[in-house]
Motif scaffolding. Structure first.
Motif, PDB file in Angstrom:
ATOM      1  N   LEU A  13       0.727  -1.366  -0.068  1.00 14.65           N
ATOM      2  CA  LEU A  13       0.081   0.189  -0.064  1.00 14.65           C
ATOM      3  C   LEU A  13       0.924   1.232   0.015  1.00 14.65           C
ATOM      4  O   LEU A  13       2.163   1.459   0.490  1.00 14.65           O
ATOM      5  N   ARG A  14       0.532   2.234  -0.686  1.00 13.93           N
ATOM      6  CA  ARG A  14       1.102   3.564  -0.557  1.00 13.93           C
ATOM      7  C   ARG A  14       0.784   4.198   0.836  1.00 13.93           C
ATOM      8  O   ARG A  14      -0.064   3.887   1.586  1.00 13.93           O
ATOM      9  N   PHE A  15       2.043   4.965   1.275  1.00 19.18           N
ATOM     10  CA  PHE A  15       1.826   5.563   2.540  1.00 19.18           C
ATOM     11  C   PHE A  15       0.414   6.315   2.776  1.00 19.18           C
ATOM     12  O   PHE A  15      -0.095   6.091   3.915  1.00 19.18           O
ATOM     13  N   SER A  16       0.063   6.991   1.906  1.00 21.30           N
ATOM     14  CA  SER A  16      -1.323   7.713   2.313  1.00 21.30           C
ATOM     15  C   SER A  16      -2.567   6.821   2.196  1.00 21.30           C
ATOM     16  O   SER A  16      -3.400   7.145   2.749  1.00 21.30           O
ATOM     17  N   ASN A  17      -2.086   5.427   2.159  1.00 15.79           N
ATOM     18  CA  ASN A  17      -3.281   4.422   2.254  1.00 15.79           C
ATOM     19  C   ASN A  17      -2.923   3.700   3.605  1.00 15.79           C
ATOM     20  O   ASN A  17      -4.025   3.580   4.264  1.00 15.79           O
ATOM     21  N   PHE A  18      -1.915   3.142   3.763  1.00 13.02           N
ATOM     22  CA  PHE A  18      -1.633   2.676   5.078  1.00 13.02           C
ATOM     23  C   PHE A  18      -1.601   3.331   6.243  1.00 13.02           C
ATOM     24  O   PHE A  18      -1.784   2.774   7.430  1.00 13.02           O
ATOM     25  N   HIS A  25     -11.435  -1.286   7.450  1.00 15.71           N
ATOM     26  CA  HIS A  25     -10.853  -1.586   6.192  1.00 15.71           C
ATOM     27  C   HIS A  25     -10.460  -3.118   6.201  1.00 15.71           C
ATOM     28  O   HIS A  25     -10.124  -3.777   5.122  1.00 15.71           O
ATOM     29  N   ILE A  26     -10.105  -3.677   7.376  1.00 16.60           N
ATOM     30  CA  ILE A  26      -9.517  -4.860   7.675  1.00 16.60           C
ATOM     31  C   ILE A  26     -10.721  -5.801   7.765  1.00 16.60           C
ATOM     32  O   ILE A  26     -11.359  -6.011   8.814  1.00 16.60           O
ATOM     33  N   LYS A  27     -11.010  -6.979   6.657  1.00 18.47           N
ATOM     34  CA  LYS A  27     -11.859  -8.186   6.950  1.00 18.47           C
ATOM     35  C   LYS A  27     -10.992  -9.187   7.396  1.00 18.47           C
ATOM     36  O   LYS A  27      -9.831  -9.221   7.532  1.00 18.47           O
ATOM     37  N   ALA A  28     -11.682 -10.457   7.354  1.00 19.56           N
ATOM     38  CA  ALA A  28     -10.968 -11.589   7.910  1.00 19.56           C
ATOM     39  C   ALA A  28      -9.632 -12.077   7.295  1.00 19.56           C
ATOM     40  O   ALA A  28      -8.702 -12.011   7.948  1.00 19.56           O
ATOM     41  N   ASP A  29      -9.747 -11.912   6.060  1.00 21.01           N
ATOM     42  CA  ASP A  29      -8.427 -12.323   5.016  1.00 21.01           C
ATOM     43  C   ASP A  29      -7.995 -11.199   4.366  1.00 21.01           C
ATOM     44  O   ASP A  29      -7.245 -11.655   3.159  1.00 21.01           O
ATOM     45  N   VAL A  44      -6.191  -6.152  -0.724  1.00 27.05           N
ATOM     46  CA  VAL A  44      -4.966  -6.500  -0.379  1.00 27.05           C
ATOM     47  C   VAL A  44      -5.181  -7.861   0.508  1.00 27.05           C
ATOM     48  O   VAL A  44      -5.663  -7.658   1.382  1.00 27.05           O
ATOM     49  N   PRO A  45      -4.696  -8.791   0.036  1.00 30.55           N
ATOM     50  CA  PRO A  45      -4.831 -10.309   0.944  1.00 30.55           C
ATOM     51  C   PRO A  45      -4.067 -10.098   2.062  1.00 30.55           C
ATOM     52  O   PRO A  45      -2.816  -9.656   2.154  1.00 30.55           O
ATOM     53  N   VAL A  46      -4.353 -10.299   3.283  1.00 35.65           N
ATOM     54  CA  VAL A  46      -3.659 -10.601   4.534  1.00 35.65           C
ATOM     55  C   VAL A  46      -3.481 -12.224   4.660  1.00 35.65           C
ATOM     56  O   VAL A  46      -4.223 -13.092   4.996  1.00 35.65           O
ATOM     57  N   CYS A  47      -2.127 -12.562   3.910  1.00 40.18           N
ATOM     58  CA  CYS A  47      -1.936 -13.983   3.978  1.00 40.18           C
ATOM     59  C   CYS A  47      -0.724 -14.504   4.553  1.00 40.18           C
ATOM     60  O   CYS A  47      -0.422 -15.678   4.484  1.00 40.18           O
ATOM     61  N   THR A  48      -0.293 -13.653   5.554  1.00 36.18           N
ATOM     62  CA  THR A  48       1.226 -13.977   5.911  1.00 36.18           C
ATOM     63  C   THR A  48       0.980 -14.029   7.540  1.00 36.18           C
ATOM     64  O   THR A  48       0.227 -13.252   8.101  1.00 36.18           O
ATOM     65  N   ILE A  54       0.858  -8.725  13.292  1.00 35.72           N
ATOM     66  CA  ILE A  54       1.172  -7.323  13.553  1.00 35.72           C
ATOM     67  C   ILE A  54      -0.240  -6.782  13.799  1.00 35.72           C
ATOM     68  O   ILE A  54      -0.760  -5.997  14.529  1.00 35.72           O
ATOM     69  N   LEU A  55      -1.236  -6.929  12.790  1.00 36.10           N
ATOM     70  CA  LEU A  55      -2.677  -6.510  12.823  1.00 36.10           C
ATOM     71  C   LEU A  55      -3.273  -6.954  14.318  1.00 36.10           C
ATOM     72  O   LEU A  55      -4.041  -6.277  14.778  1.00 36.10           O
ATOM     73  N   LYS A  56      -3.134  -8.232  14.614  1.00 33.21           N
ATOM     74  CA  LYS A  56      -3.662  -8.744  15.828  1.00 33.21           C
ATOM     75  C   LYS A  56      -2.929  -7.903  17.039  1.00 33.21           C
ATOM     76  O   LYS A  56      -3.751  -7.459  18.025  1.00 33.21           O
ATOM     77  N   LYS A  57      -1.706  -7.615  17.078  1.00 33.37           N
ATOM     78  CA  LYS A  57      -1.001  -6.880  18.073  1.00 33.37           C
ATOM     79  C   LYS A  57      -1.621  -5.499  18.298  1.00 33.37           C
ATOM     80  O   LYS A  57      -1.670  -4.967  19.608  1.00 33.37           O
ATOM     81  N   PHE A  58      -2.247  -4.866  17.261  1.00 31.66           N
ATOM     82  CA  PHE A  58      -2.765  -3.559  17.458  1.00 31.66           C
ATOM     83  C   PHE A  58      -3.997  -3.441  17.328  1.00 31.66           C
ATOM     84  O   PHE A  58      -4.842  -2.586  17.143  1.00 31.66           O
ATOM     85  N   ASN A  59      -4.842  -4.792  17.408  1.00 35.86           N
ATOM     86  CA  ASN A  59      -6.145  -4.924  17.486  1.00 35.86           C
ATOM     87  C   ASN A  59      -6.970  -4.413  16.214  1.00 35.86           C
ATOM     88  O   ASN A  59      -7.899  -3.503  16.270  1.00 35.86           O
ATOM     89  N   ASN A  60      -6.219  -4.517  15.003  1.00 34.04           N
ATOM     90  CA  ASN A  60      -6.470  -3.991  13.614  1.00 34.04           C
ATOM     91  C   ASN A  60      -6.373  -2.385  13.622  1.00 34.04           C
ATOM     92  O   ASN A  60      -6.920  -1.895  12.786  1.00 34.04           O
ATOM     93  N   GLN A  61      -5.853  -1.718  14.663  1.00 32.74           N
ATOM     94  CA  GLN A  61      -5.760  -0.288  14.851  1.00 32.74           C
ATOM     95  C   GLN A  61      -4.509   0.167  14.750  1.00 32.74           C
ATOM     96  O   GLN A  61      -3.711   0.217  15.649  1.00 32.74           O
ATOM     97  N   LEU A  62      -3.693   0.196  13.507  1.00 30.86           N
ATOM     98  CA  LEU A  62      -2.411   0.642  13.506  1.00 30.86           C
ATOM     99  C   LEU A  62      -2.197   1.953  13.951  1.00 30.86           C
ATOM    100  O   LEU A  62      -3.051   2.775  13.801  1.00 30.86           O
ATOM    101  N   PRO A  63      -1.070   2.094  14.749  1.00 31.54           N
ATOM    102  CA  PRO A  63      -0.669   3.473  15.006  1.00 31.54           C
ATOM    103  C   PRO A  63      -0.606   4.491  13.993  1.00 31.54           C
ATOM    104  O   PRO A  63      -0.266   4.095  12.616  1.00 31.54           O
ATOM    105  N   GLN A  64      -1.334   5.529  13.911  1.00 31.65           N
ATOM    106  CA  GLN A  64      -1.443   6.793  13.082  1.00 31.65           C
ATOM    107  C   GLN A  64      -0.070   7.413  12.961  1.00 31.65           C
ATOM    108  O   GLN A  64       0.661   7.635  13.666  1.00 31.65           O
TER     109      GLN A  64
END
Length: 176
Positions: A13-18, A25-29, A44-48, A54-64
């Motif tokens: 993802l571009r910086f402006s998106n992530f 924005h985050i669905k199961a996979d 974008v697949p979440v497949c690794t 990382i997503l779980k660590k931040f409860n799908n709320q990444l630091p802004q």
């Protein structure tokens, strides 16, 4: 910041998106969002395991992250601390004169490195270009190809590997 950098490398993802990624924005996979630059929807697949961790660590709320300059500064410091200090020589136009410039590799790392790494790594792993472009949001193969950072020795290795496969296949057919 390291985790955000990894998410950038894993998603392309571009910086402006992530940097504006939210839990909705985050669905199961997968990650589904409209791209800020093009307004086009990207999935974008979440497949690794690393992405999921990382997503779980931040409860799908990444630091802004609002300031790309500060982000780049911190990432460079992390890379320096990780001893990514190999010297890199590049040609640069300085006052319309081509000059060799030597830099430490960590000095060249930016948020854009994530996107380039995503494209290059998947290309080197033989993922079809059209699939990578569908995830990265590139509209033309020409624009996509500019993202690939493959040094000449890697290109030679890839060419040799491809030719060996071709020649061995032809040799078998010719013998029959």
């Amino acid at each position: 910041m390291r985790d955000l950098f990894v998410v950038g490398c894993e998603t392309g993802l571009r910086f402006s998106n992530f940097s504006r990624l939210q839990p909705h924005h985050i669905k199961a996979d997968r990650i589904e969002m409209n791209q800020k630059k093009t307004s086009q929807k990207v999935i974008v697949p979440v497949c690794t395991d690393l992405q999921r961790k990382i997503l779980k660590k931040f409860n799908n709320q990444l630091p802004q992250v609002e300031n790309v300059t500060e982000f780049n500064k911190i990432i460079r410091e992390l890379c320096e601390h990780a001893n990514i200090t190999e010297e890199v020589t590049m040609l640069r136009n300085i006052a319309n004169v081509k000059q060799e410039v030597v830099s430490k590799k960590y000095e060249l790392v930016t948020i854009h490195t994530c996107r380039r790494s995503f494209c290059t790594n998947h290309f080197l792993n033989r993922m079809p270009v059209t699939l990578i472009m569908a995830i990265s949001g590139h509209k033309t193969e020409r624009a996509f190809m500019r993202y690939l950072k493959i040094d000449n020795s890697k290109k030679v290795d890839m060419f040799r590997e491809n030719m060996e496969k071709r020649v061995s296949g032809e040799s078998v057919r010719n013998i029959e």
